[in-house]
Every structure is written in C-alpha cells, then in structure tokens.
Design an enzyme around this catalytic site. Structure first.
Site, mmCIF file in Angstrom:
data_model
loop_
_atom_site.group_PDB
_atom_site.id
_atom_site.type_symbol
_atom_site.label_atom_id
_atom_site.label_comp_id
_atom_site.label_asym_id
_atom_site.label_seq_id
_atom_site.Cartn_x
_atom_site.Cartn_y
_atom_site.Cartn_z
ATOM 1 N N GLU A 1 24.101 -28.906 52.196
ATOM 2 C CA GLU A 1 25.258 -29.655 51.714
ATOM 3 C C GLU A 1 24.662 -30.875 51.038
ATOM 4 O O GLU A 1 23.843 -31.580 51.638
ATOM 5 C CB GLU A 1 26.150 -30.066 52.890
ATOM 6 C CG GLU A 1 26.874 -28.910 53.541
ATOM 7 C CD GLU A 1 27.988 -28.335 52.674
ATOM 8 O OE1 GLU A 1 28.486 -29.049 51.775
ATOM 9 O OE2 GLU A 1 28.348 -27.160 52.880
ATOM 10 N N THR B 1 15.088 -35.472 49.796
ATOM 11 C CA THR B 1 15.617 -36.464 48.847
ATOM 12 C C THR B 1 15.045 -37.855 49.120
ATOM 13 O O THR B 1 14.656 -38.160 50.254
ATOM 14 C CB THR B 1 17.152 -36.509 48.990
ATOM 15 O OG1 THR B 1 17.658 -37.661 48.330
ATOM 16 C CG2 THR B 1 17.601 -36.580 50.451
ATOM 17 N N ASP B 2 15.053 -38.685 48.091
ATOM 18 C CA ASP B 2 14.626 -40.085 48.285
ATOM 19 C C ASP B 2 15.646 -40.874 49.105
ATOM 20 O O ASP B 2 15.361 -41.975 49.570
ATOM 21 C CB ASP B 2 14.377 -40.771 46.930
ATOM 22 C CG ASP B 2 15.604 -40.854 46.035
ATOM 23 O OD1 ASP B 2 16.663 -40.287 46.391
ATOM 24 O OD2 ASP B 2 15.504 -41.489 44.952
ATOM 25 N N GLU B 3 16.857 -40.307 49.292
ATOM 26 C CA GLU B 3 17.911 -41.070 49.984
ATOM 27 C C GLU B 3 17.575 -41.304 51.456
ATOM 28 O O GLU B 3 18.159 -42.176 52.092
ATOM 29 C CB GLU B 3 19.263 -40.370 49.821
ATOM 30 C CG GLU B 3 19.592 -40.180 48.359
ATOM 31 C CD GLU B 3 21.025 -39.797 48.038
ATOM 32 O OE1 GLU B 3 21.917 -40.063 48.849
ATOM 33 O OE2 GLU B 3 21.221 -39.229 46.951
ATOM 34 N N TYR C 1 25.061 -37.715 54.688
ATOM 35 C CA TYR C 1 24.178 -36.804 53.949
ATOM 36 C C TYR C 1 22.714 -37.181 54.154
ATOM 37 O O TYR C 1 21.890 -36.354 54.572
ATOM 38 C CB TYR C 1 24.517 -36.827 52.447
ATOM 39 C CG TYR C 1 23.427 -36.226 51.568
ATOM 40 C CD1 TYR C 1 23.102 -34.876 51.656
ATOM 41 C CD2 TYR C 1 22.716 -37.029 50.660
ATOM 42 C CE1 TYR C 1 22.097 -34.327 50.853
ATOM 43 C CE2 TYR C 1 21.710 -36.485 49.863
ATOM 44 C CZ TYR C 1 21.401 -35.141 49.968
ATOM 45 O OH TYR C 1 20.405 -34.603 49.186
ATOM 46 N N LYS D 1 19.608 -35.191 56.053
ATOM 47 C CA LYS D 1 18.355 -34.794 55.385
ATOM 48 C C LYS D 1 17.155 -35.437 56.102
ATOM 49 O O LYS D 1 16.110 -34.798 56.280
ATOM 50 C CB LYS D 1 18.366 -35.203 53.901
ATOM 51 C CG LYS D 1 19.343 -34.444 53.035
ATOM 52 C CD LYS D 1 19.053 -32.953 52.906
ATOM 53 C CE LYS D 1 17.793 -32.639 52.122
ATOM 54 N NZ LYS D 1 17.638 -31.176 51.898
ATOM 55 N N GLY E 1 29.330 -47.657 52.345
ATOM 56 C CA GLY E 1 27.882 -47.637 52.619
ATOM 57 C C GLY E 1 27.033 -47.326 51.391
ATOM 58 O O GLY E 1 25.923 -46.806 51.512
#
Ligand code: NAD
Ligand code: TYD
Length: 347
Positions: A84, A130-132, A155, A159, A288
């Site tokens: 997702e 991901t870089d997130e 999310y 991850k 956020g």
C-alpha cells in the site's frame, strides 16, 4: 534465473518487470500481484506475451498462497515492491498498511527463508523501500543510509517496520538481503492519486488543483525508469546486507513543480499561458505532512556507478506527453471506485 517480482502490476513494479523481461530474456520473471485498486495489467500489455514473463494473481498477506508459490517455483530471487503506497490513504485507513506492508513482507521473508535455508548461495531478497522512513528534513541536509529512522505517517511507519523485519531476517537467519530507499518517483503508469498524475488529470479536465498547505513542502523527484535501472544494478551488484539510497538530487517545492507542470500543460494543450495555474487551489494541509525529503545517493553512485539518466524538466515533459497520449488509460483508472475516493478525499 527465476525472479519473483511482487507488485509488478503497480506503477514502479510495472517498470521493473518491463526492464527485467526486456533486458534479461534468459531470466524467467514471475509477477505476483493481488490487483488492488493500484494494480493494473494494462500497465504490462507490451510484455504480457513474452515467453520469459508470467503473471500470478495472489495476495502477499495470504501466507499459504505465498508458501505454496515458493514450493512450486523455487525462485532464485525476490524483488519485493507490493505495498500500500499512498500516504493519504494510510491516514484514512492505516490497518491495511500494516497487513500488506508489514505482515505481507514477513510472509515473503519466511517463505524465502524456508525455501532457501539449505543453501543461500546465489539467492537474493531485495526489498524496495522509501526515503519517507527517515522522517522529515529541515531546510538543510540530506538523508544518508545512516540517518536514523523517524517515520511520521502510517505509510512510512509501515515501510520502516518492514525494513526492520528484512534486516532482522538477515541478522538472525542469514537471509541474503539488500534494501534500497528511494525518493519520490514520477513517470508513466502512476495511479492518479499521487501529485503529478492527479494534477495532470485535473488540468486536462479543468478541475481545481488541490495544493496542501502553502505548497512549500519539498520532494526529491526521480524518473521511474531511472529507479528501475538502479534496482537492476543493486539486485545484481549490491552487497549482501547493505542499504542503498536512490535519488536524483532534484528537489522541488510542490508549488514550483506545480507551476512548471501548469506551463507544460498549457503549451501541450494549446491553452493560454496561465490558464492551468488559475486552477491552483490551496486546501487544508495533510496531517503530519513531512516538510522536506532529500536523498544523498552518493554511496550508490560511488560503489555501483549508477546515476540518473535524465533531467527533471525533460522527464516531466515526457511524462505529460505520455498521459496526454494515453487518455484512455486515465479514463479507465479514474472510473468506478476512484470517483468515490476522490469525492471523500477532496470534498
Ligand atoms: P503502487 O501503489 O502503484 O503499486 C503497488 C502494487 O502492489 C499494486 O500493483 C498492487 O496491486 C500491489 N499490491 C498491493 N497490495 C498487495 C498485496 N497484499 N498482495 C499483492 N500485491 C499487492 O505503488 P508504487 O508507487 O509502484 O510503489 C511500489 C513500491 O515502491 C512500494 O513498496 C513503495 O513503498 C515503494 N516506493 C514508492 C515510491 C513512489 O514514489 N511511488 C518511492 C519510493 C519507494
Ligand atoms: P504524493 O504524490 O502523495 O507523495 P508523498 O506524499 O509520498 O511525497 O505527494 C507529493 C507532495 O504533494 C506531498 O508534499 C503532498 C503534496 N500533495 C498536494 O499538495 N496535493 C495533493 O492532492 C497530493 C496528492 C499531494
């Protein structure tokens, strides 16, 4: 070499499948995808009949399905993209993110371990992240592979969690893994819930362009085809147990990117300069909302010799051309459930 690619019917996954099927005709590529709202076999029309490509419809949260798939095929490698992937959906419904991104990843790790544990030689589990996971930067600095994890959205938390599980399977069971953390991707076949295709579609239809907050958030954009080439390099030459950041040194504030996109769209659609920018509408900020992402990809460039192939202005122009040349694709993916999502999200 038989490689399992998960999430291959999605945006990045379809480019990775296409890349591996075309560049490595001697490999067998199996694409496992549950065909969620984001998965679309139309994304793979050009490779679906290739002899080295197979599609399996299956859900990574279904443990027995994953186990039997590994027992049947004895894959040599896994490139795991199924997830997702949309922050706004994770804010509205976090549970599915935990199931797919965390539990689904653990199911794959376990299946790979059970299948390979007698001999890990030549095997590889490649987790796409991901870089997130690194959180949000202020005005200075870049994310490196050493930046501590600090996810903020459901999310990115899911991850980050999956990344930890992948490393744990390496450290505990010796599973041969590699991880990459990439910045925001753009390009063809991206589902129009993400900024660039959503705004292209809205400009095309002369609908408002919903800019969150003041549009000052910064993202580091990479062309999806360059991400696929980085994945190839890392899959084949990355060090076991290592992490590689992937990014294009290409930071844009949202509003600057949107203004550039509007200019390109005006030109391509033969509209008056400024017509698309007049659709810009500032809306309530995302909860956020991370201020800035920016990736230091020097490890990947230095150790594996990868670099992006295209400048953003050119990539964005080509991307716009693709969506305008594939308006049937846009119509198809924005019919049905998309309308409901859009109404709920942007009403
Ligand atoms: P996407 O949402 O376009 O595609 C995800 C794919 O996974 C879809 O085909 C979907 O059907 C499939 N899928 C979802 N749940 C599944 C399940 N339970 N079982 C099997 N398949 C399932 O996502 P994307 O943008 O292509 O991202 C792919 C991967 O890359 C994700 O892991 C994401 O976290 C990561 N990533 C994305 C970006 C980006 O900018 N889009 C950047 C860095 C990393
Ligand atoms: P998005 O494409 O959702 O990627 P991510 O949140 O993973 O970075 O969003 C990119 C940026 O664009 C992000 O700062 C949020 C912003 N944005 C808007 O301003 N309006 C929108 O309608 C969307 C979808 C995103």
């Amino acid at each position: 070499m038989h490689i399992l690619i998960t999430g291959g019917a999605g945006f990045i996954g379809s480019h990775v499948v296409r890349h591996f099927v075309n560049v490595y005709p001697e490999y067998l590529i199996t694409n496992l995808d549950s065909l969620s709202y984001a998965g679309n076999l139309e994304n793979l029309k050009d490779v679906e009949r290739k002899p080295n490509y197979r599609f399996v419809k299956g859900d990574i949260t279904d443990r027995s399905c994953i186990e039997s798939l590994f027992e049947e095929h004895r894959f040599d490698g896994v490139i795991h993209l199924a997830a997702e992937s949309h922050v706004d959906r994770s804010i509205a419904s976090p549970q599915q993110f935990v199931l797919t991104n965390v539990v689904g990843t653990v199911n794959l790790l376990d299946a790979a371990r059970n299948c390979w544990s007698a001999d890990y030689g030549g095997k590889r589990f490649y987790h796409i992240s991901t870089d997130e996971v690194y959180g949000s930067l202020g005005n200075e600095g870049l994310f490196t592979e050493e930046t501590p994890y600090d996810p903020h959205s459901p999310y990115s938390a899911s991850k980050a969690s999956s990344d930890h599980f992948v490393r744990a399977w390496h450290d505990t069971y010796g599973l041969p893994i590699v991880i990459s953390n990439c910045s925001n991707n753009y390009g063809s076949y991206q589902f129009p819930e993400k900024l660039i295709p959503l705004f292209i579609n809205n400009i095309r239809l002369k609908k408002p362009l919903p800019v969150y907050g003041k549009g000052e958030n910064v993202r580091d954009w990479l062309w999806v085809i360059d991400h696929a080439s980085a994945i190839d390099v890392i899959y084949h030459r990355g060090e076991n147990g290592e992490t590689y950041n992937i990014g294009g040194h290409n930071e844009w504030t949202n509003i600057d990117l949107i203004r550039l996109l509007c200019e390109i769209m005006d030109r391509k659609l033969g509209r008056e300069p400024g017509e698309s920018a007049a659709l810009i509408t500032y809306v309530t900020d995302r909860a956020g909302h991370d201020l800035r992402y920016a990736i230091d990809s020097s490890k990947l460039q230095r150790e594996l010799g990868w670099q992006p192939s295209i400048l953003f202005e050119e990539g964005l122009e080509r991307t716009v051309e693709w969506y305008l040349g594939n308006q049937e694709w846009l119509e198809q993916v924005t019919s049905g459930a998309y309308r409901e999502y859009y109404e709920t999200m942007y009403r």
